[in-house]
Structure formats: structure tokens, C-alpha cells
Design an enzyme around this catalytic site. Sequence first.
Site, mmCIF file in Angstrom:
data_model
loop_
_atom_site.group_PDB
_atom_site.id
_atom_site.type_symbol
_atom_site.label_atom_id
_atom_site.label_comp_id
_atom_site.label_asym_id
_atom_site.label_seq_id
_atom_site.Cartn_x
_atom_site.Cartn_y
_atom_site.Cartn_z
ATOM 1 N N HIS A 143 0.839 -1.200 0.000
ATOM 2 C CA HIS A 143 0.000 0.000 0.000
ATOM 3 C C HIS A 143 0.876 1.252 0.000
ATOM 4 O O HIS A 143 0.632 2.198 -0.739
ATOM 5 C CB HIS A 143 -0.903 0.049 1.245
ATOM 6 N N LYS A 201 -17.115 -6.220 6.168
ATOM 7 C CA LYS A 201 -16.004 -7.103 6.495
ATOM 8 C C LYS A 201 -15.789 -7.128 8.000
ATOM 9 O O LYS A 201 -16.035 -6.153 8.691
ATOM 10 C CB LYS A 201 -14.702 -6.584 5.862
ATOM 11 N N ARG A 232 -2.373 -6.565 -7.969
ATOM 12 C CA ARG A 232 -1.213 -7.442 -7.801
ATOM 13 C C ARG A 232 -1.120 -8.487 -8.895
ATOM 14 O O ARG A 232 -0.064 -9.039 -9.107
ATOM 15 C CB ARG A 232 -1.284 -8.127 -6.439
ATOM 16 N N SER A 263 -3.216 -7.691 2.607
ATOM 17 C CA SER A 263 -3.588 -7.519 4.013
ATOM 18 C C SER A 263 -4.100 -8.824 4.606
ATOM 19 O O SER A 263 -3.798 -9.150 5.760
ATOM 20 C CB SER A 263 -4.648 -6.431 4.154
#
Length: 164
Positions: A20, A44, A93, A131
Site C-alpha cells: 500500500h 467485512k 497485484r 492484508s
Amino acid sequence: MSRHVIAVYPGTFDPITLGHEDIVRRAAGLFDEVVMAVATAHHKKTLFTLDERLELARDTASRYANVSVAPFDGLVRDFVVARGGKVMVRGVRGVTDFDYEFQLAGMNRNLAPDVETIFMAPTATLQSVSSTLIREISQLGGDVAPYVAPMVLERLQQKRAARG
């Protein structure tokens, strides 16, 4: 004519990783102002509270003069428009990220036609960092020091210790 371009980098940042930060650093070099938009993430179950995630994001942002941090709830489009943003920065990614992010970008383009989405890939050594993986590895006692800032590492260790 000179334009002041505001970019918004939204995310849950649970926790913020060096991947990040890599995106933040590079976005700070491209845009006049970058706002890290930390999602409340009602959908979440986060390891860190919103206040903790904001504190960790502010620690990262403090390294860059043109980066700020703010919480957001609801549609990211509303946050971007309210802040006068013209660009939404999204980190990708790999192919799986790209497919999902491409769908989001298309929908956000429909919802906010004046806001562009740009995709940035993290530095090669950080492309496998997420994460989710950082949380899991840390909670199982693995070493995540190469992937997070020292303050984040300390907080992860505190969370693990509190779990017993």
C-alpha cells in the site's frame, strides 16, 4: 492552464502494508494531492478498528507532504466527488485483482463519468503481499516484518498477544 489534480486511494487497509505504501508513494509523485480513503468496512470483519486503521494510515501518510487520510462510508464515488477528486487509484497485484478491479472501474465510470481510475502494480517484491495474508501469517506467529512498517508490526503483535 494549470490544474490541481486530487487522487483518492480507497481501501480497507486492514492492515496497511508496504505494498500500500509503495502505491501511496508513487501516487504522491504523480498527483498534486492524494487522499487515502479508509473504508469503514461494515461488510467485512476487520482485525483493526476504523480508528486504528486511520492511525496506521496517517503514520504512512505523514511521510508525504501531499498525502492525507480520511474515513469514508458508502459509495467511494460519493467520497471522491465530495473531495473534488478526478482520479481513483487502485492497486493490482495480478490477474485476479485486475479482473475484479476492472469491473469496479467500469461501474465507477458509469456512476462518476468525470472520475478516472488508474491501476498501479506494486513493486515486484511486494506483489504477493495482501492484508489478508499479513493478518493470517501474523496471527499464526509468522514473521511479517518484511511486509509492514514497524508501527504496523507492533500493532499486529499486540493483537496476537491479546488473543492469547
